[in-house]
Design an enzyme around this catalytic site. Structure first.
Site, PDB file in Angstrom:
ATOM      1  N   ASP A 158       2.351  -6.581 -43.124  1.00 24.95           N
ATOM      2  CA  ASP A 158       1.186  -5.744 -42.816  1.00 24.95           C
ATOM      3  C   ASP A 158       1.612  -4.330 -42.403  1.00 24.95           C
ATOM      4  O   ASP A 158       2.787  -4.075 -42.071  1.00 24.95           O
ATOM      5  CB  ASP A 158       0.414  -6.428 -41.672  1.00 24.95           C
ATOM      6  CG  ASP A 158      -1.053  -6.045 -41.613  1.00 24.95           C
ATOM      7  OD1 ASP A 158      -1.452  -5.102 -42.300  1.00 24.95           O
ATOM      8  OD2 ASP A 158      -1.798  -6.700 -40.852  1.00 24.95           O
ATOM      9  N   ASP A 168      -9.863  -6.105 -45.662  1.00 22.27           N
ATOM     10  CA  ASP A 168     -10.232  -6.803 -44.433  1.00 22.27           C
ATOM     11  C   ASP A 168     -11.694  -7.206 -44.450  1.00 22.27           C
ATOM     12  O   ASP A 168     -12.149  -7.915 -43.551  1.00 22.27           O
ATOM     13  CB  ASP A 168      -9.966  -5.911 -43.212  1.00 22.27           C
ATOM     14  CG  ASP A 168      -8.546  -6.066 -42.720  1.00 22.27           C
ATOM     15  OD1 ASP A 168      -7.861  -7.009 -43.161  1.00 22.27           O
ATOM     16  OD2 ASP A 168      -8.100  -5.251 -41.893  1.00 22.27           O
TER      17      ASP A 168
HETATM   18  C1  DGJ Z   1      -4.792  -6.351 -40.595  1.00 19.70           C
HETATM   19  C2  DGJ Z   1      -4.844  -7.360 -41.682  1.00 19.70           C
HETATM   20  O1  DGJ Z   1      -5.460  -6.841 -42.813  1.00 19.70           O
HETATM   21  C3  DGJ Z   1      -5.530  -8.624 -41.199  1.00 19.70           C
HETATM   22  O2  DGJ Z   1      -5.649  -9.544 -42.238  1.00 19.70           O
HETATM   23  C4  DGJ Z   1      -4.740  -9.177 -40.052  1.00 19.70           C
HETATM   24  O3  DGJ Z   1      -3.482  -9.585 -40.494  1.00 19.70           O
HETATM   25  C5  DGJ Z   1      -4.606  -8.147 -38.953  1.00 19.70           C
HETATM   26  N1  DGJ Z   1      -4.096  -6.888 -39.466  1.00 19.70           N
HETATM   27  C6  DGJ Z   1      -3.712  -8.636 -37.858  1.00 19.70           C
HETATM   28  O4  DGJ Z   1      -3.444  -7.695 -36.922  1.00 19.70           O
END
Ligand code: DGJ
Length: 655
Positions: A420, A490
């Site tokens: 991420d 997200d």
């Molecule tokens: C952003 C990601 O896109 C989410 O799926 C998740 O992993 C969060 N970060 C966790 O902090």
């Protein structure tokens, strides 16, 4: 005084292959250099060529590759600035079978002075007309890659990133299409950049109504010192032409990117159905909760459990611990080794979330190395999601990341990594670079990141890597080279996802697009959609779940079980077939697409009505690209239709 009659014409009126700055072509240049005398003029002249029956990797950068391909040729055209002895190599590779051309540029300083590169784009294409529409993939966090189509007009139209990542705002892609181009018909010229940082994709319409298209590293705040004898390599642009409309272009990118950009063990393998605990628990979990979810998941047929953010350091919320890559024993008492084994024993693979490029000011790492983040001394260090970005232009920082991530990966049975990256760059500067190299920081960061990814993915070839950046903030070909799938957004709301996935599919194959069924009311928009709809929408890509399945009723669990069974039956077609977009969420209430398996035996058709309507009637959905004389059977129903019937009359969608 010109020696070659140059005053007899204006370079501006004719097509240029790689225009330089300072001559009679006054449109945007592809290259601009600054010399010791302060001048910024280059005069690049043809100086020979060479053809190779292969393609070479680009030093330090991701790029498409050859694999026993007999049909890929590379043409190198040599250009030279005679006054300053600067050599420029234009590198073109033609993927005959994939119908694509890649283009990159190398600049070699053979002169006796140091020069600055102010602008070095990867590709320039001059068109003789401007009767095009400009297509871009733009949006924001949680609504990435919406398709925007607008008229070309006089002046410059562009999309770009100055954010240190390819970004949620714009994808490193643009297409020029004829006014009458549709999904299935008409000319399309696609430009895609294999790069994950600041980019520019622009079209300039000049006073003679000609269009100049360019793509490459964003020249904004970029200045690269090229010392005597040094070389600079631009990223690779992938240029595609199709006369079969947007679908034709997309299929070229899908095939090329899934077979000659993505690499590694998972390139040709069906991807496991996963369950991720993020929206189920956020930071609030312990080992017991995780095992409960995993146990239920395994009963329903899920294949991979992913432990998301919050398993390390003292991370119980997003204010702390990035950089401290050791397990949080308060949450996971037995450690990751034991947990991963127990999850394996339930019949699931185990996967783990990391955000290795970041550091929390509240962390052990930051206490030890406060100058390891991107910053400018004396200036504010603005945080984003309470975090700073590590300075990947520094070797010791890259080494730290490789070591700390590797330690964890070696300590447990880990089959999958979600990588991420949750903020953009501000106050860009590096404590390790001299003043004259400060504006190299953002690109050096990308080179550092690519080096880390190369090392880690090579060291752990059996791990499936998924890239993520606050959802789809770095859904680009550069990341796909190392990590063959990406967390699309997200936003997990099924209806919102229709646009996001439809737009993403313009360039990126379904297999690269991770799509999860999540809980209702949806956490981003509060909408309630049926589980069936959520399943169908997520099955458009690489399928998974992201909700607390232990809380589902028995009835819902059996629907989930059926969805998983169905996806396992059709995933080969979805992940490796040829995709066709039929009805666009940007244009109608109905959204439909279909995928035809490579052997043409199986077709998956997906249809969603975004908003329910009263008093409607059965409606036919016209399919495409079928064999007119073939017979098609609707699985699970038994009715048989002719290909011609399905294409000309359509598949009846019950109201
Ligand atoms: C952003 C990601 O896109 C989410 O799926 C998740 O992993 C969060 N970060 C966790 O902090």
């Amino acid at each position: 005084v010109s020696t070659d009659n140059i005053e007899a014409f204006q370079l501006e009126t004719i097509s240029q292959e790689y225009p330089s700055f300072g001559n009679t072509d006054l449109r945007s240049p592809a290259i601009e250099l600054e010399f010791e005398d302060g001048s910024t003029i280059t005069d690049l002249r043809y100086d020979g060529y060479k053809i190779y029956e292969t393609k070479f990797p680009l030093e330090g950068l991701p790029s498409t590759y050859v694999e026993n391909d007999k049909d890929v040729e590379t043409l190198e055209i040599y250009l030279k600035d005679n006054l300053k002895d600067i050599k420029v190599i234009l590198m073109y590779s033609v993927f005959e079978n994939f119908n694509a051309i890649t283009k990159a540029v190398k600049i070699i300083n053979k002169s006796n002075e140091d020069v600055y590169i102010l602008r070095a784009l990867s590709a320039n294409v001059d068109f003789k007309q401007d009767d095009f529409d400009f297509i871009q993939l733009s949006g924001a966090w949680a609504r990435e890659r919406y398709i925007i189509r607008s008229n070309l007009r006089a002046g410059i139209q562009s999309v770009e990133s100055r954010r240190g990542a390819s970004s949620h705002a714009h994808n490193p892609f643009m297409a020029l299409v004829r006014k009458d181009t549709t999904e299935q018909n008409g000319d399309v010229y696609g430009f895609s950049l294999v790069y994950s940082g600041n980019f520019l994709a622009s079209v300039e319409v000049d006073m003679y109504n000609k269009a100049r298209a360019q793509i490459g590293i964003n020249p904004f705040d970029f200045k690269w010192l090229l010392k005597k004898g040094e070389k600079f390599q631009t990223p690779e642009a992938v240029l595609v032409y199709s006369s079969n409309g947007l679908t034709g272009m997309s299929q070229i990118y899908h095939n090329l990117y899934s077979k000659r950009l993505c690499k590694g063990r998972y390139r040709d393998r069906v991807r496991p159905i996963l369950i991720n605990n993020w929206e189920a628990t956020y930071f609030d979990f312990d080992e017991v909760k995780i095992k409960e979810i995993a146990k239920e998941a395994s009963k329903l047929g899920i294949e991979l459990f992913v432990l998301d953010d919050g398993w390390f350091g003292k991370r119980n919320d997003d204010t702390t611990s990035l950089g401290d890559w050791f397990v949080n024993k308060e949450k996971i008492k037995g450690g990751l080794g034991k947990l991963s084994k127990e999850i394996n024993e339930m019949g699931l693979m185990f996967g783990l979330w990391f955000e290795p490029e970041m550091v929390s000011p509240n962390s052990e790492l930051y206490k030890k190395h406060p100058d390891w983040c991107i910053h400018v001394p004396g200036r504010t260090r603005s945080t984003g999601r309470n975090q700073l970005i590590l300075d990947l232009s520094r070797k010791e920082v890259c080494d730290y990341i490789i070591k700390s991530v590797s330690n964890i990966l070696e300590s447990a049975s880990i089959s999958y990594v979600k990588w991420d990256m949750n903020r953009n760059m501000t106050e860009v500067g590096s404590a390790a670079l001299p003043p004259e190299r400060q504006r190299e920081t953002a690109h050096r960061y990308m080179l550092g990141l690519y080096k880390i990814l190369e090392e880690i993915t090579t060291k752990f070839p059996n791990i499936l890597f998924e890239s993520c950046s606050g959802g789809g903030g770095r859904f680009d070909p550069g990341m796909l080279y190392y990590m063959p799938q990406t967390w699309t957004s997200d936003d997990t709301d099924a209806i919102e996802r229709l646009k996001i996935q439809f737009g993403t599919s313009l360039v990126y194959p379904s297999i690269s697009m991770c799509c999860h069924v999540s809980a209702v009311p949806n956490h981003q928009v509060g909408r309630i959609t049926p589980l069936k709809t959520r399943g169908i929408v997520a099955m458009a890509g690489n399928f998974g779940y992201e909700l607390d399945i232990t809380k589902l009723s028995q009835e819902k669990k059996s629907i989930v079980k059926e969805q998983i069974k169905l996806y396992k039956e059709i995933r080969k077609t979805i992940q490796f077939g040829d995709a066709f977009r039929l009805l666009s969420p940007f244009e109608s209430n109905e959204v439909a697409w279909m995928i035809i398996s490579k052997d043409k035996y199986e077709i998956v058709v997906s249809y969603i009505k975004q908003y329910a309507q009263p008093n409607t009637w059965d409606k036919p959905l016209k399919l495409t690209a079928l064999e007119a004389d073939a017979k098609y059977k609707i699985i699970g129903e038994g009715s048989i239709f002719g290909g011609d019937e399905l294409m000309n009359i359509g598949l009846v969608i019950p109201k």
